[in-house]
Design a protein around this motif. Structure first.
Motif, PDB file in Angstrom:
ATOM      1  N   GLY A  40       9.346 -37.485  29.649  1.00  0.00           N
ATOM      2  CA  GLY A  40      10.116 -38.210  28.651  1.00  0.00           C
ATOM      3  C   GLY A  40      11.364 -37.528  28.155  1.00  0.00           C
ATOM      4  O   GLY A  40      12.017 -38.005  27.228  1.00  0.00           O
ATOM      5  N   LYS A  41      11.715 -36.399  28.778  1.00  0.00           N
ATOM      6  CA  LYS A  41      12.937 -35.691  28.405  1.00  0.00           C
ATOM      7  C   LYS A  41      13.307 -34.720  29.516  1.00  0.00           C
ATOM      8  O   LYS A  41      12.502 -34.448  30.407  1.00  0.00           O
ATOM      9  CB  LYS A  41      12.756 -34.933  27.091  1.00  0.00           C
ATOM     10  CG  LYS A  41      11.712 -33.815  27.156  1.00  0.00           C
ATOM     11  CD  LYS A  41      11.572 -33.125  25.811  1.00  0.00           C
ATOM     12  CE  LYS A  41      10.559 -31.988  25.873  1.00  0.00           C
ATOM     13  NZ  LYS A  41      10.467 -31.284  24.589  1.00  0.00           N
ATOM     14  N   ASP A  42      14.525 -34.194  29.441  1.00  0.00           N
ATOM     15  CA  ASP A  42      14.936 -33.155  30.375  1.00  0.00           C
ATOM     16  C   ASP A  42      14.475 -31.824  29.798  1.00  0.00           C
ATOM     17  O   ASP A  42      14.502 -31.625  28.580  1.00  0.00           O
ATOM     18  CB  ASP A  42      16.458 -33.177  30.571  1.00  0.00           C
ATOM     19  CG  ASP A  42      16.907 -32.376  31.778  1.00  0.00           C
ATOM     20  OD1 ASP A  42      16.060 -32.058  32.640  1.00  0.00           O
ATOM     21  OD2 ASP A  42      18.105 -32.062  31.854  1.00  0.00           O
ATOM     22  N   ALA A  43      14.033 -30.942  30.649  1.00  0.00           N
ATOM     23  CA  ALA A  43      13.518 -29.652  30.178  1.00  0.00           C
ATOM     24  C   ALA A  43      13.455 -28.680  31.340  1.00  0.00           C
ATOM     25  O   ALA A  43      13.543 -29.067  32.507  1.00  0.00           O
ATOM     26  CB  ALA A  43      12.129 -29.828  29.568  1.00  0.00           C
ATOM     27  N   GLY A  44      13.277 -27.422  31.011  1.00  0.00           N
ATOM     28  CA  GLY A  44      13.097 -26.385  32.016  1.00  0.00           C
ATOM     29  C   GLY A  44      11.685 -26.390  32.570  1.00  0.00           C
ATOM     30  O   GLY A  44      10.793 -27.084  32.055  1.00  0.00           O
ATOM     31  N   SER A  45      11.484 -25.608  33.584  1.00  0.00           N
ATOM     32  CA  SER A  45      10.216 -25.580  34.307  1.00  0.00           C
ATOM     33  C   SER A  45       9.017 -25.287  33.411  1.00  0.00           C
ATOM     34  O   SER A  45       8.007 -25.999  33.450  1.00  0.00           O
ATOM     35  CB  SER A  45      10.306 -24.545  35.430  1.00  0.00           C
ATOM     36  OG  SER A  45       9.090 -24.455  36.120  1.00  0.00           O
ATOM     37  N   ALA A  46       9.085 -24.233  32.606  1.00  0.00           N
ATOM     38  CA  ALA A  46       7.941 -23.855  31.767  1.00  0.00           C
ATOM     39  C   ALA A  46       7.627 -24.948  30.748  1.00  0.00           C
ATOM     40  O   ALA A  46       6.455 -25.257  30.503  1.00  0.00           O
ATOM     41  CB  ALA A  46       8.200 -22.523  31.072  1.00  0.00           C
ATOM     42  N   SER A  47       8.651 -25.538  30.168  1.00  0.00           N
ATOM     43  CA  SER A  47       8.432 -26.615  29.194  1.00  0.00           C
ATOM     44  C   SER A  47       7.748 -27.805  29.840  1.00  0.00           C
ATOM     45  O   SER A  47       6.854 -28.422  29.244  1.00  0.00           O
ATOM     46  CB  SER A  47       9.762 -27.054  28.576  1.00  0.00           C
ATOM     47  OG  SER A  47      10.320 -26.006  27.829  1.00  0.00           O
ATOM     48  N   ILE A  48       8.159 -28.123  31.058  1.00  0.00           N
ATOM     49  CA  ILE A  48       7.529 -29.234  31.776  1.00  0.00           C
ATOM     50  C   ILE A  48       6.058 -28.926  32.028  1.00  0.00           C
ATOM     51  O   ILE A  48       5.187 -29.768  31.795  1.00  0.00           O
ATOM     52  CB  ILE A  48       8.276 -29.530  33.090  1.00  0.00           C
ATOM     53  CG1 ILE A  48       9.669 -30.071  32.779  1.00  0.00           C
ATOM     54  CG2 ILE A  48       7.488 -30.509  33.969  1.00  0.00           C
ATOM     55  CD1 ILE A  48      10.605 -30.102  33.960  1.00  0.00           C
ATOM     56  N   LYS A  49       5.768 -27.702  32.470  1.00  0.00           N
ATOM     57  CA  LYS A  49       4.383 -27.318  32.733  1.00  0.00           C
ATOM     58  C   LYS A  49       3.520 -27.424  31.481  1.00  0.00           C
ATOM     59  O   LYS A  49       2.349 -27.786  31.555  1.00  0.00           O
ATOM     60  CB  LYS A  49       4.329 -25.897  33.278  1.00  0.00           C
ATOM     61  CG  LYS A  49       4.901 -25.748  34.663  1.00  0.00           C
ATOM     62  CD  LYS A  49       4.954 -24.283  35.054  1.00  0.00           C
ATOM     63  CE  LYS A  49       5.675 -24.101  36.368  1.00  0.00           C
ATOM     64  NZ  LYS A  49       5.742 -22.678  36.763  1.00  0.00           N
ATOM     65  N   GLN A  74       1.811 -19.050  37.200  1.00  0.00           N
ATOM     66  CA  GLN A  74       1.155 -19.197  38.498  1.00  0.00           C
ATOM     67  C   GLN A  74       1.103 -20.643  39.001  1.00  0.00           C
ATOM     68  O   GLN A  74       0.307 -20.972  39.872  1.00  0.00           O
ATOM     69  CB  GLN A  74      -0.248 -18.598  38.442  1.00  0.00           C
ATOM     70  CG  GLN A  74      -0.223 -17.099  38.235  1.00  0.00           C
ATOM     71  CD  GLN A  74      -1.611 -16.479  38.254  1.00  0.00           C
ATOM     72  OE1 GLN A  74      -2.610 -17.132  38.512  1.00  0.00           O
ATOM     73  NE2 GLN A  74      -1.672 -15.192  37.974  1.00  0.00           N
ATOM     74  N   THR A  75       1.969 -21.482  38.447  1.00  0.00           N
ATOM     75  CA  THR A  75       2.031 -22.874  38.901  1.00  0.00           C
ATOM     76  C   THR A  75       3.464 -23.266  39.234  1.00  0.00           C
ATOM     77  O   THR A  75       4.414 -22.557  38.904  1.00  0.00           O
ATOM     78  CB  THR A  75       1.477 -23.845  37.822  1.00  0.00           C
ATOM     79  OG1 THR A  75       2.195 -23.658  36.599  1.00  0.00           O
ATOM     80  CG2 THR A  75      -0.008 -23.650  37.603  1.00  0.00           C
ATOM     81  N   ILE A  76       3.586 -24.402  39.889  1.00  0.00           N
ATOM     82  CA  ILE A  76       4.867 -24.961  40.324  1.00  0.00           C
ATOM     83  C   ILE A  76       4.877 -26.437  39.927  1.00  0.00           C
ATOM     84  O   ILE A  76       3.865 -27.123  40.060  1.00  0.00           O
ATOM     85  CB  ILE A  76       4.993 -24.880  41.874  1.00  0.00           C
ATOM     86  CG1 ILE A  76       4.957 -23.438  42.369  1.00  0.00           C
ATOM     87  CG2 ILE A  76       6.219 -25.616  42.397  1.00  0.00           C
ATOM     88  CD1 ILE A  76       6.206 -22.639  42.107  1.00  0.00           C
ATOM     89  N   ASN A  77       6.027 -26.911  39.477  1.00  0.00           N
ATOM     90  CA  ASN A  77       6.203 -28.348  39.270  1.00  0.00           C
ATOM     91  C   ASN A  77       6.645 -28.933  40.604  1.00  0.00           C
ATOM     92  O   ASN A  77       7.704 -28.584  41.119  1.00  0.00           O
ATOM     93  CB  ASN A  77       7.254 -28.619  38.189  1.00  0.00           C
ATOM     94  CG  ASN A  77       6.785 -28.175  36.831  1.00  0.00           C
ATOM     95  OD1 ASN A  77       5.639 -28.373  36.469  1.00  0.00           O
ATOM     96  ND2 ASN A  77       7.671 -27.566  36.069  1.00  0.00           N
ATOM     97  N   GLU A  78       5.835 -29.809  41.151  1.00  0.00           N
ATOM     98  CA  GLU A  78       6.024 -30.315  42.501  1.00  0.00           C
ATOM     99  C   GLU A  78       6.322 -31.809  42.459  1.00  0.00           C
ATOM    100  O   GLU A  78       5.738 -32.535  41.667  1.00  0.00           O
ATOM    101  CB  GLU A  78       4.713 -30.058  43.263  1.00  0.00           C
ATOM    102  CG  GLU A  78       4.857 -29.562  44.662  1.00  0.00           C
ATOM    103  CD  GLU A  78       5.171 -30.672  45.627  1.00  0.00           C
ATOM    104  OE1 GLU A  78       6.029 -30.436  46.484  1.00  0.00           O
ATOM    105  OE2 GLU A  78       4.581 -31.763  45.543  1.00  0.00           O
ATOM    106  N   HIS A  79       7.236 -32.245  43.301  1.00  0.00           N
ATOM    107  CA  HIS A  79       7.570 -33.666  43.393  1.00  0.00           C
ATOM    108  C   HIS A  79       6.728 -34.314  44.491  1.00  0.00           C
ATOM    109  O   HIS A  79       6.911 -33.995  45.663  1.00  0.00           O
ATOM    110  CB  HIS A  79       9.059 -33.853  43.714  1.00  0.00           C
ATOM    111  CG  HIS A  79       9.958 -33.365  42.639  1.00  0.00           C
ATOM    112  ND1 HIS A  79      10.459 -32.083  42.627  1.00  0.00           N
ATOM    113  CD2 HIS A  79      10.435 -33.982  41.543  1.00  0.00           C
ATOM    114  CE1 HIS A  79      11.207 -31.938  41.553  1.00  0.00           C
ATOM    115  NE2 HIS A  79      11.215 -33.067  40.876  1.00  0.00           N
TER     116      HIS A  79
END
Length: 155
Positions: A40-49, A74-79
């Protein structure tokens, strides 16, 4: 969908009609829209996780056992549908007058999934880093939707 999301989609539609290659502006716009569709918003990787409730079962176990800080490291945001495929879909359909709503639906149908780095390596090891269907990419990875945001598990 807010007005900013609409403007970004219109930019992508125009770029898909006129650009042969995906440049940084297009790539960042694809990423921003993916972020909006996911949390629901733009954010950096850690915030998304910390907010993304769509995770692999293994990522959830990591969160429960190790906590949010280790989880984020230890995780990745994956499409599930790689952005390169979304870009190709946009280019193929650019002259078909896709509605803004239809393009937005494409992003919302494939929100990011937080997976472990090991699971990301499995996807890459199968040669599916930027291609493949959701079923092919996650054939050995179980995806779940958490009842609350990951950061809430540490409170």
């Amino acid at each position: 969908m807010n007005d900013m999301v609409k403007r970004r989609i219109i930019f992508l539609q125009d770029a898909a009609k006129h650009e042969k290659i995906r440049d940084n502006a297009t790539t960042f716009t694809l990423r921003a829209l993916s972020n909006y569709a996911t949390i629901g918003k733009d954010a950096g990787s850690a915030s998304i996780k910390k907010i993304n409730r769509k995770v692999s079962e293994n990522a959830y176990e990591l969160l429960k056992v190790k906590g949010i800080e280790v989880y984020c490291k230890q995780t990745i945001n994956e499409h599930p549908k790689p952005l390169s495929q979304t870009w190709e879909w946009l280019k193929e359909n650019a002259k078909k007058n896709l509605s803004v709503e239809r393009v937005w639906k494409e992003f919302c149908d494939f929100p990011m999934v937080t997976v472990t780095k090991d699971e990301d390596d499995i996807i890459k090891g199968k040669g599916l880093n930027s291609k493949g269907t959701v079923e092919e990419r996650y054939s050995s990875i179980k995806i779940i939707t958490l009842p609350k945001a990951p950061f809430e598990f540490s409170n």
